[in-house]
Design a protein around this motif. Structure first.
Motif, PDB file in Angstrom:
ATOM      1  N   ASN A 118      12.874  -7.383 -17.277  1.00 58.88           N
ATOM      2  CA  ASN A 118      11.891  -8.218 -18.024  1.00 58.88           C
ATOM      3  C   ASN A 118      11.252  -9.154 -16.969  1.00 58.88           C
ATOM      4  O   ASN A 118       9.923  -9.488 -16.826  1.00 58.88           O
ATOM      5  CB  ASN A 118      12.342  -9.131 -19.144  1.00 58.88           C
ATOM      6  N   TRP A 119      11.991 -10.159 -16.225  1.00 57.91           N
ATOM      7  CA  TRP A 119      11.289 -11.140 -15.330  1.00 57.91           C
ATOM      8  C   TRP A 119      10.837 -10.501 -14.228  1.00 57.91           C
ATOM      9  O   TRP A 119       9.719 -10.954 -13.720  1.00 57.91           O
ATOM     10  CB  TRP A 119      12.476 -12.119 -14.931  1.00 57.91           C
ATOM     11  N   LYS A 120      11.291  -9.438 -13.631  1.00 57.99           N
ATOM     12  CA  LYS A 120      10.670  -8.614 -12.602  1.00 57.99           C
ATOM     13  C   LYS A 120       9.038  -8.232 -12.974  1.00 57.99           C
ATOM     14  O   LYS A 120       8.370  -8.295 -12.321  1.00 57.99           O
ATOM     15  CB  LYS A 120      11.441  -7.472 -11.936  1.00 57.99           C
ATOM     16  N   MET A 121       9.151  -7.558 -14.097  1.00 58.64           N
ATOM     17  CA  MET A 121       7.915  -7.077 -14.611  1.00 58.64           C
ATOM     18  C   MET A 121       6.556  -8.292 -14.875  1.00 58.64           C
ATOM     19  O   MET A 121       5.597  -8.395 -14.206  1.00 58.64           O
ATOM     20  CB  MET A 121       7.774  -6.552 -15.937  1.00 58.64           C
ATOM     21  N   ALA A 122       7.368  -9.365 -15.296  1.00 56.41           N
ATOM     22  CA  ALA A 122       6.665 -10.886 -15.477  1.00 56.41           C
ATOM     23  C   ALA A 122       5.834 -11.192 -13.863  1.00 56.41           C
ATOM     24  O   ALA A 122       4.912 -11.734 -13.782  1.00 56.41           O
ATOM     25  CB  ALA A 122       7.274 -11.796 -16.185  1.00 56.41           C
ATOM     26  N   LEU A 146       3.816   2.340 -27.799  1.00 57.57           N
ATOM     27  CA  LEU A 146       3.414   1.165 -27.231  1.00 57.57           C
ATOM     28  C   LEU A 146       4.061   0.057 -27.961  1.00 57.57           C
ATOM     29  O   LEU A 146       3.983  -1.308 -27.942  1.00 57.57           O
ATOM     30  CB  LEU A 146       1.945   1.208 -27.636  1.00 57.57           C
ATOM     31  N   HIS A 147       4.990   0.224 -28.939  1.00 53.39           N
ATOM     32  CA  HIS A 147       5.699  -0.854 -29.890  1.00 53.39           C
ATOM     33  C   HIS A 147       7.180  -0.803 -29.412  1.00 53.39           C
ATOM     34  O   HIS A 147       8.202  -0.810 -30.227  1.00 53.39           O
ATOM     35  CB  HIS A 147       5.601  -0.485 -31.262  1.00 53.39           C
ATOM     36  N   THR A 148       7.443  -1.004 -27.793  1.00 55.00           N
ATOM     37  CA  THR A 148       8.767  -1.089 -27.488  1.00 55.00           C
ATOM     38  C   THR A 148       9.298  -2.252 -27.996  1.00 55.00           C
ATOM     39  O   THR A 148       8.427  -3.353 -27.442  1.00 55.00           O
ATOM     40  CB  THR A 148       8.727  -0.827 -25.767  1.00 55.00           C
ATOM     41  N   HIS A 149      10.642  -2.601 -28.199  1.00 56.35           N
ATOM     42  CA  HIS A 149      10.930  -4.076 -28.384  1.00 56.35           C
ATOM     43  C   HIS A 149      11.610  -4.383 -26.977  1.00 56.35           C
ATOM     44  O   HIS A 149      12.593  -3.988 -26.394  1.00 56.35           O
ATOM     45  CB  HIS A 149      12.012  -3.669 -29.497  1.00 56.35           C
ATOM     46  N   VAL A 150      11.051  -5.465 -26.693  1.00 56.35           N
ATOM     47  CA  VAL A 150      11.778  -6.225 -25.482  1.00 56.35           C
ATOM     48  C   VAL A 150      12.660  -7.320 -25.953  1.00 56.35           C
ATOM     49  O   VAL A 150      12.494  -8.503 -26.813  1.00 56.35           O
ATOM     50  CB  VAL A 150      10.440  -7.030 -24.564  1.00 56.35           C
ATOM     51  N   THR A 151      13.861  -7.447 -25.357  1.00 61.00           N
ATOM     52  CA  THR A 151      14.798  -8.346 -25.578  1.00 61.00           C
ATOM     53  C   THR A 151      14.509  -9.585 -24.948  1.00 61.00           C
ATOM     54  O   THR A 151      14.192  -9.671 -23.574  1.00 61.00           O
ATOM     55  CB  THR A 151      16.349  -7.856 -25.375  1.00 61.00           C
ATOM     56  N   LYS A 152      14.741 -10.802 -25.490  1.00 62.92           N
ATOM     57  CA  LYS A 152      14.474 -12.042 -24.908  1.00 62.92           C
ATOM     58  C   LYS A 152      15.661 -12.417 -23.584  1.00 62.92           C
ATOM     59  O   LYS A 152      16.658 -12.577 -24.027  1.00 62.92           O
ATOM     60  CB  LYS A 152      14.287 -13.217 -25.828  1.00 62.92           C
ATOM     61  N   SER A 153      15.142 -12.446 -22.532  1.00 65.71           N
ATOM     62  CA  SER A 153      16.383 -12.541 -21.344  1.00 65.71           C
ATOM     63  C   SER A 153      16.125 -13.919 -21.080  1.00 65.71           C
ATOM     64  O   SER A 153      15.258 -14.760 -21.233  1.00 65.71           O
ATOM     65  CB  SER A 153      15.848 -11.918 -19.956  1.00 65.71           C
ATOM     66  N   PRO A 154      17.363 -14.413 -20.861  1.00 66.57           N
ATOM     67  CA  PRO A 154      17.638 -15.932 -20.421  1.00 66.57           C
ATOM     68  C   PRO A 154      16.614 -16.344 -19.337  1.00 66.57           C
ATOM     69  O   PRO A 154      16.661 -15.608 -18.364  1.00 66.57           O
ATOM     70  CB  PRO A 154      19.258 -16.302 -20.046  1.00 66.57           C
ATOM     71  N   LEU A 155      16.306 -17.583 -19.247  1.00 60.91           N
ATOM     72  CA  LEU A 155      15.598 -18.202 -18.242  1.00 60.91           C
ATOM     73  C   LEU A 155      16.224 -18.015 -16.918  1.00 60.91           C
ATOM     74  O   LEU A 155      17.569 -18.676 -16.851  1.00 60.91           O
ATOM     75  CB  LEU A 155      14.913 -19.675 -18.342  1.00 60.91           C
ATOM     76  N   PRO A 156      15.849 -17.456 -15.696  1.00 57.79           N
ATOM     77  CA  PRO A 156      16.454 -17.506 -14.435  1.00 57.79           C
ATOM     78  C   PRO A 156      16.815 -18.856 -13.765  1.00 57.79           C
ATOM     79  O   PRO A 156      15.519 -19.478 -14.087  1.00 57.79           O
ATOM     80  CB  PRO A 156      15.708 -16.567 -13.934  1.00 57.79           C
ATOM     81  N   ARG A 157      17.602 -19.001 -13.091  1.00 61.81           N
ATOM     82  CA  ARG A 157      17.781 -20.315 -12.414  1.00 61.81           C
ATOM     83  C   ARG A 157      16.729 -20.090 -10.860  1.00 61.81           C
ATOM     84  O   ARG A 157      16.472 -21.160 -10.329  1.00 61.81           O
ATOM     85  CB  ARG A 157      19.092 -20.524 -11.917  1.00 61.81           C
TER      86      ARG A 157
END
Length: 124
Positions: A34-38, A13-24
């Motif tokens: 990451n953004w698809k999951m959001a 449960l402690h997976t590290h998520v990298t911060k993806s840049p904001l998509p345009r």
């Protein structure tokens, strides 16, 4: 002594998520997991909370387009928490009395209500 079945898998449960840049745009967002999951989380929340009904479009109305808003949510200490995608109506093309009447959507957090009640009780 307990033994795990060979078919059971341990879940981290402690997976590290990298911060993806904001998509345009949403097309670029869908290419990033990451953004698809959001986006999936936002869509599923809207469906689960029954926020809309699919209805036929009346012939004399303008359609209000929707847009995706992408943000990085941060913790109170400023560190990255998660990716947040919101699907919102784009009312930029609306004309008052043609496409809509007066609208108001109050959004208040419970902490704000508690603070106001606490202040009003302390002043009484």
């Amino acid at each position: 002594m307990a033994f795990l079945s060979p078919t059971k898998k341990n879940i981290n449960l402690h997976t590290h998520v990298t911060k993806s840049p904001l998509p345009r745009n949403p097309v670029l967002a869908l290419k990033d997991p990451n953004w698809k999951m959001a986006m999936d989380d936002e869509y599923n929340a809207l469906i689960q909370n029954k926020k809309w009904d699919l209805v036929p479009r009346p012939p004399d109305t303008n359609a209000i387009r929707s847009i995706w808003i992408f943000r990085h949510k941060e913790k109170s200490d400023g560190s990255f928490e998660r990716h947040k995608a919101r699907l919102v109506g784009n009312g930029a093309g609306q004309q008052v009395d043609i496409d809509c009447g007066e609208t108001f959507s109050p959004v208040v957090k419970p902490a704000t209500i508690r603070t106001i009640l606490s202040l009003s009780l302390s002043k009484a």
